[in-house]
Motif scaffolding. Sequence first.
Motif, mmCIF file in Angstrom:
data_model
loop_
_atom_site.group_PDB
_atom_site.id
_atom_site.type_symbol
_atom_site.label_atom_id
_atom_site.label_comp_id
_atom_site.label_asym_id
_atom_site.label_seq_id
_atom_site.Cartn_x
_atom_site.Cartn_y
_atom_site.Cartn_z
ATOM 1 N N PRO A 159 73.711 16.207 24.661
ATOM 2 C CA PRO A 159 72.488 15.999 24.054
ATOM 3 C C PRO A 159 72.371 14.415 23.801
ATOM 4 O O PRO A 159 73.343 13.855 23.481
ATOM 5 N N PHE A 160 71.074 13.913 23.916
ATOM 6 C CA PHE A 160 70.996 12.441 23.909
ATOM 7 C C PHE A 160 71.036 11.959 22.651
ATOM 8 O O PHE A 160 71.384 10.789 22.384
ATOM 9 N N ASN A 161 70.752 12.952 21.624
ATOM 10 C CA ASN A 161 70.797 12.459 20.190
ATOM 11 C C ASN A 161 72.106 12.499 19.259
ATOM 12 O O ASN A 161 71.848 12.410 18.044
ATOM 13 N N ARG A 162 73.189 12.542 19.949
ATOM 14 C CA ARG A 162 74.218 12.604 19.327
ATOM 15 C C ARG A 162 75.505 12.037 20.314
ATOM 16 O O ARG A 162 75.481 11.838 21.422
ATOM 17 N N SER A 163 76.550 11.785 19.567
ATOM 18 C CA SER A 163 77.895 11.440 20.313
ATOM 19 C C SER A 163 78.203 12.453 21.380
ATOM 20 O O SER A 163 78.641 13.654 20.775
ATOM 21 N N ASN A 164 78.757 12.276 22.442
ATOM 22 C CA ASN A 164 79.456 13.311 23.343
ATOM 23 C C ASN A 164 80.680 12.838 23.985
ATOM 24 O O ASN A 164 80.746 11.551 24.080
ATOM 25 N N VAL A 173 86.252 10.146 28.464
ATOM 26 C CA VAL A 173 84.818 9.610 28.168
ATOM 27 C C VAL A 173 84.013 10.023 26.987
ATOM 28 O O VAL A 173 83.713 10.933 26.530
ATOM 29 N N SER A 174 83.957 8.653 26.204
ATOM 30 C CA SER A 174 83.109 8.769 25.016
ATOM 31 C C SER A 174 81.780 8.239 25.192
ATOM 32 O O SER A 174 81.770 7.019 25.153
ATOM 33 N N ILE A 175 80.670 8.986 24.815
ATOM 34 C CA ILE A 175 79.355 8.444 24.912
ATOM 35 C C ILE A 175 78.824 8.358 23.864
ATOM 36 O O ILE A 175 78.696 9.286 22.941
ATOM 37 N N PRO A 176 78.416 7.372 23.154
ATOM 38 C CA PRO A 176 78.085 7.071 21.707
ATOM 39 C C PRO A 176 76.273 7.629 21.520
ATOM 40 O O PRO A 176 75.613 7.710 22.765
ATOM 41 N N SER A 177 76.021 7.994 20.411
ATOM 42 C CA SER A 177 74.605 8.568 20.192
ATOM 43 C C SER A 177 73.772 7.293 20.503
ATOM 44 O O SER A 177 74.013 6.234 20.209
ATOM 45 N N GLY A 178 72.610 7.736 21.225
ATOM 46 C CA GLY A 178 71.679 6.517 21.522
ATOM 47 C C GLY A 178 72.035 5.947 22.951
ATOM 48 O O GLY A 178 71.189 5.122 23.456
ATOM 49 N N SER A 209 71.800 8.027 36.749
ATOM 50 C CA SER A 209 71.426 8.223 35.488
ATOM 51 C C SER A 209 71.808 6.980 34.639
ATOM 52 O O SER A 209 72.914 6.817 34.553
ATOM 53 N N PRO A 210 70.790 5.988 34.334
ATOM 54 C CA PRO A 210 71.178 5.201 33.266
ATOM 55 C C PRO A 210 71.404 5.117 32.184
ATOM 56 O O PRO A 210 71.166 6.485 31.440
ATOM 57 N N VAL A 211 72.112 4.499 31.382
ATOM 58 C CA VAL A 211 72.412 4.387 29.876
ATOM 59 C C VAL A 211 71.902 3.027 29.439
ATOM 60 O O VAL A 211 71.864 2.131 29.898
ATOM 61 N N GLN A 212 71.542 3.350 28.142
ATOM 62 C CA GLN A 212 71.105 2.156 27.272
ATOM 63 C C GLN A 212 72.188 1.354 26.878
ATOM 64 O O GLN A 212 71.841 0.157 26.522
ATOM 65 N N LYS A 213 73.186 1.905 26.554
ATOM 66 C CA LYS A 213 74.208 0.836 25.868
ATOM 67 C C LYS A 213 75.565 1.474 26.398
ATOM 68 O O LYS A 213 75.790 2.512 26.890
ATOM 69 N N ALA A 214 76.660 0.825 26.230
ATOM 70 C CA ALA A 214 78.189 0.981 26.964
ATOM 71 C C ALA A 214 78.700 2.375 26.274
ATOM 72 O O ALA A 214 78.557 2.650 25.004
ATOM 73 N N TYR A 215 79.292 2.772 27.144
ATOM 74 C CA TYR A 215 80.335 3.896 26.670
ATOM 75 C C TYR A 215 81.573 3.648 26.876
ATOM 76 O O TYR A 215 81.893 2.784 27.697
ATOM 77 N N THR A 256 91.574 1.300 28.810
ATOM 78 C CA THR A 256 90.180 1.408 28.345
ATOM 79 C C THR A 256 89.405 0.351 28.357
ATOM 80 O O THR A 256 89.558 -0.976 28.526
ATOM 81 N N ALA A 257 88.020 0.543 28.812
ATOM 82 C CA ALA A 257 86.997 -0.392 28.979
ATOM 83 C C ALA A 257 85.687 0.213 28.523
ATOM 84 O O ALA A 257 85.243 1.358 28.315
ATOM 85 N N GLU A 258 84.599 -0.777 28.334
ATOM 86 C CA GLU A 258 83.425 -0.342 27.768
ATOM 87 C C GLU A 258 82.538 -0.560 29.127
ATOM 88 O O GLU A 258 82.470 -1.504 29.610
#
Length: 341
Positions: A159-164, A173-178, A209-215, A256-258
């Motif tokens: 889901p786009f509205n939570r951390s995954n 792979v850790s994708i932050p909310s937003g 699939s683009p991302v708005q901020k770094a994961y 680990t990298a952003e």
Amino acid sequence: NVSGGQGNYYIPAENEIRIIGLAGFGIKSFDLLNDSYNKCAVYSIELLIDSSSVFKYVMDAFSFNESRYVNSHIDYETSLRENIYSERAFVLPNDKLRAYKKVTNRGLFNFSDDKMYHAEILVKDIHDNKSTLSFDIKGQSEKSQGIAEEIDKDLKLMPFNRSNKFISENISVSIPSGALYDTLYFSYKKSTGTKEMLSDLHFVHNKFSPVQKAYTLSIKPSDIPIGKESKMLIVQVGDDQKNSAINSIWSDGYLTAEVLAFGNFYIGIDSVSPIISANGLVPGVNLTGKKDIRIMISDDFSGIKSYEPYIDGNWALFEYDQKNNLLVYRFDEQGILKGRK
């Protein structure tokens, strides 16, 4: 492709559009100026279904920190695949661009009835010159079609509205909310790396699939060469097989990298030192009449991390022109005296 011209465009009737359920539209358009061949962006886009406005976009202004949302406003995948720049006439759930002025249900429309709908897309320039694209849509109910969407069981719903988070063997792979613009069906696979790679080659979703901020991406190496641990880093592989180094740190046995894009990654090594070109500064050179010193510095992989210049043991202010790989020192009369070595 559309037909028409002079501000009135249409989709020929033989190109029947059938839609079942919820749908959004996009358009490729541009604006021309008198006595100029330059193609400019349009000022506003409005979508109407059966004469009711469901979406309006007006490009008055947006702040610098919103600029990355353009990746969600355009059809990002088509832009990468076909180099075609199309704008959405609907809004992705996490698109926060302030150019959207009047939007109903994010600009999506539910074509759930078995009937004909009439659509219009109006585009204008800043001087209110207008062009209209008109077309008809044949709606079809899901009941009449008996459609059931199947989702690949190997994909992970994010889901786009939570951390995954996604964890597999030797990768996290850790994708932050937003970070995501819309709910994502995340895909992953890996293959055995080549002899130059110090890990498997990891396929982290796809670049479309683009991302708005770094994961956060963490990869565990399969091998650590003796004495080379500090020179290891995560590498991203491009379409042209060009490798891009990513600034990486060690954490619990993982590098680990952003990261600001999905794609293909492995662990590599950078053991080649940067190159310094003295740019004609040979021993004993006479700098009379010169106003500055110019030195070229470059690195073909991970880039320049730092530089520290001294003149006669004293720190000196060299300006770094990163675009041209150039260090420039402008003579300071307090520090550089004429007639001296």
